[in-house]
Design a protein around this motif. Structure first.
Motif, PDB file in Angstrom:
ATOM      1  N   GLU A 197       0.851  12.660  -2.421  1.00 25.16           N
ATOM      2  CA  GLU A 197      -0.447  13.324  -2.521  1.00 25.16           C
ATOM      3  C   GLU A 197      -1.599  12.440  -2.030  1.00 25.16           C
ATOM      4  N   ILE A 198      -1.312  11.179  -1.734  1.00 25.53           N
ATOM      5  CA  ILE A 198      -2.365  10.252  -1.318  1.00 25.53           C
ATOM      6  C   ILE A 198      -2.315  10.083   0.197  1.00 25.53           C
ATOM      7  N   ASN A 212      -4.480   1.246  -6.684  1.00 27.59           N
ATOM      8  CA  ASN A 212      -3.575   0.102  -6.846  1.00 27.59           C
ATOM      9  C   ASN A 212      -2.821   0.115  -8.167  1.00 27.59           C
ATOM     10  N   SER A 213      -3.080   1.124  -9.015  1.00 25.26           N
ATOM     11  CA  SER A 213      -2.544   1.092 -10.385  1.00 25.26           C
ATOM     12  C   SER A 213      -1.277   1.924 -10.500  1.00 25.26           C
ATOM     13  N   SER A 214      -0.136   1.279 -10.314  1.00 27.29           N
ATOM     14  CA  SER A 214       1.145   1.975 -10.425  1.00 27.29           C
ATOM     15  C   SER A 214       1.434   2.309 -11.877  1.00 27.29           C
ATOM     16  N   HIS A 215       1.654   3.590 -12.136  1.00 29.49           N
ATOM     17  CA  HIS A 215       1.954   4.027 -13.499  1.00 29.49           C
ATOM     18  C   HIS A 215       3.432   3.780 -13.788  1.00 29.49           C
ATOM     19  N   PRO A 268       0.786  -1.236   0.000  1.00 29.41           N
ATOM     20  CA  PRO A 268       0.000   0.000   0.000  1.00 29.41           C
ATOM     21  C   PRO A 268       0.821   1.291   0.000  1.00 29.41           C
ATOM     22  N   GLN A 269       1.944   1.318   0.728  1.00 34.76           N
ATOM     23  CA  GLN A 269       2.723   2.554   0.851  1.00 34.76           C
ATOM     24  C   GLN A 269       3.865   2.641  -0.166  1.00 34.76           C
ATOM     25  N   GLU A 270       3.846   1.800  -1.202  1.00 36.66           N
ATOM     26  CA  GLU A 270       4.915   1.851  -2.200  1.00 36.66           C
ATOM     27  C   GLU A 270       5.023   3.258  -2.772  1.00 36.66           C
ATOM     28  N   ARG A 271       6.263   3.736  -2.890  1.00 39.54           N
ATOM     29  CA  ARG A 271       6.502   5.122  -3.337  1.00 39.54           C
ATOM     30  C   ARG A 271       6.454   5.188  -4.866  1.00 39.54           C
ATOM     31  N   VAL A 272       5.253   5.127  -5.386  1.00 38.37           N
ATOM     32  CA  VAL A 272       5.053   5.153  -6.836  1.00 38.37           C
ATOM     33  C   VAL A 272       3.908   6.106  -7.162  1.00 38.37           C
ATOM     34  N   GLY A 273       3.910   6.604  -8.391  1.00 39.18           N
ATOM     35  CA  GLY A 273       2.775   7.366  -8.860  1.00 39.18           C
ATOM     36  C   GLY A 273       1.640   6.435  -9.221  1.00 39.18           C
ATOM     37  N   VAL A 274       0.425   6.835  -8.911  1.00 32.65           N
ATOM     38  CA  VAL A 274      -0.737   5.981  -9.118  1.00 32.65           C
ATOM     39  C   VAL A 274      -1.691   6.640 -10.103  1.00 32.65           C
TER      40      VAL A 274
END
Length: 444
Positions: free
Chosen positions: A308-309, A327-330, A287-293
């Motif tokens: 931002e989340i 859940n959708s990592s770009h 859940p806390q993965e440092r990725v853009g969603v």
């Protein structure tokens, strides 16, 4: 754009920069040689210093933005749930579009391998495979093989061409071109490989003063992968695409070793959905993965940064499926229709490119210190960057396809000193993927 001004006199340039509060750029002017003076004047003449000041003031006074209305992206298609019949149909459509010459590939390759311990272009990096193939070679040979497979599958007697557009930067352009030449363009015809540079933008200190890289030159840096959009026009890329009859552009970053270059299935998906933009996403690792969603921001498609989340949003789950709502990592694997690109860059589109926000990258930037007469790296500075995905908000029909991370996403970001996204993980993931192909074909 911050350059392309008509040549001005020395006094005129000096006055313009003095009026802008940036007169320090002339601090060492009298000590320069004639050729150094001419080069500095050429650079200063080319820069719209008032625009640089304007962007700095906007960013420094922006403050904390009002919370946006963020919602999960509503139309993610999970490839794992798609029927074999649908996938085969998309693949067939993709093969036909490629055979017709409608598909181009565009690689974002302006970055150097700084975190890998080299100033060379990241695309030239060897992750340690037995073949010692660079990222460019891996991708180029995939592209060449796809051209052959399309011709064989459709029993074509003419060559299949998928033009490859390579966006470099000032720092990576020359060594990238040399790498392609040294490797005979990886089996591709050189006339079908188009190099172009992303734009540059001056760097400033935190107080807004333009940084001098040396006593005779301004510090400039690539303006982020979002510099793609203006470069498509100014460097003739869009015109070349239109001349070739391209209708779909498959874009990806150079550092993903698992990229499916011009994936026919994804091409067919885009065509069937009539999408302006389509992107591939992968499920978040946690859940806390440092990725853009990928999400909706104020009702429009957007990539939301992890910062931002809110925590409750990051961990929120669908009560029916148990899946994360966000859940959708770009992963920056995007397909753009040429019609969307054309409208985006058109001067008649209401200045869409001018609406793209700059982002700040704070770094310690080498600078020339006039008092000590030497280069130092003791101050924080700002680099101004645009993001390629900030155009998503202009898409009226955006689609997303969720794919398996282990099949399509393994980026090279760090040296082996880091725990992930390093040469070792790239080798491991590529080897595991190839092993799975062998096993699915009956091999042992």
């Amino acid at each position: 754009r911050w350059f392309l001004r008509r040549m001005e006199s020395v006094d005129s340039v000096r006055q313009r920069w003095t009026d802008a509060g940036q007169e320090h750029v002339f601090a060492s002017f009298s000590s320069l040689t004639d050729s150094e003076k001419a080069e500095l004047l050429r650079q200063l003449n080319s820069i719209d210093v008032d625009l640089v000041n304007k962007i700095y003031k906007e960013l420094s006074s922006r403050g904390k933005a009002a919370p946006a209305n963020v919602e999960p992206f509503p139309s993610v298609v999970h490839r794992a749930d798609v029927s074999t019949q649908d996938k085969e149909r998309w693949n067939s459509i993709g093969f036909k579009e490629i055979a017709a010459g409608h598909v181009a590939v565009l690689i974002l390759a302006g970055g150097q391998g700084t975190r890998l311990g080299t100033d060379a272009p990241k695309g030239t990096y060897d992750v340690g495979l037995p073949s010692h193939s660079s990222l460019y070679r891996i991708q180029g040979e995939r592209l060449a093989k796809l051209q052959t497979l399309v011709a064989q599958k459709l029993n074509l007697t003419h060559d299949v061409v998928i033009p490859w557009y390579v966006m470099t930067s000032f720092a990576t352009d020359k060594p990238t071109r040399e790498h392609f030449e040294q490797h005979n363009f990886f089996g591709l015809k050189r006339e079908n490989v188009f190099f172009f540079n992303q734009d540059l933008f001056p760097c400033v200190f935190e107080d807004g003063k333009v940084i001098m890289e040396s006593k005779g030159s301004i510090s400039i840096a690539p303006n982020g992968n979002g510099g793609l959009w203006s470069a498509l026009v100014t460097q003739g890329v869009l015109a070349d695409m239109e001349r070739r009859g391209i209708t779909l552009v498959c874009s990806y970053p150079v550092d993903n070793i698992l990229t499916k270059v011009a994936d026919p299935e994804f091409v067919g998906f885009c065509i069937e959905k009539k999408s302006d933009v389509a992107c591939k996403v992968v499920a978040k690792a946690y859940p806390q993965e440092r990725v853009g969603v990928l999400a909706l921001k104020d009702g429009r498609p957007a990539v939301i940064e992890y910062s931002e989340i809110a925590e409750e949003q990051a961990t929120a789950r669908d009560p029916q499926t148990g899946m994360l709502l966000y859940n959708s990592s770009h992963i920056v694997l995007n397909n753009f229709s040429i019609d969307f690109i054309r409208k985006l860059v058109s001067s008649e589109s209401g200045g869409r490119l001018h609406k793209l926000p700059f982002h700040i990258a704070k770094k310690q930037i080498p600078h020339w210190d006039a008092q000590s007469n030497e280069t130092k790296k003791d101050k924080w500075g700002w680099k101004f960057e645009l993001f390629v995905f900030d155009v998503f908000e202009f898409a009226d029909n955006m689609q997303a396809l969720e794919v398996l991370r282990q099949n399509e996403f393994s980026p090279l970001k760090n040296s082996d000193a880091a725990d992930s996204d390093n040469p070792t993980t790239c080798r491991k993931h590529l080897g595991a993927l190839h092993k799975s192909w062998i096993e699915s074909a009956g091999g042992k």
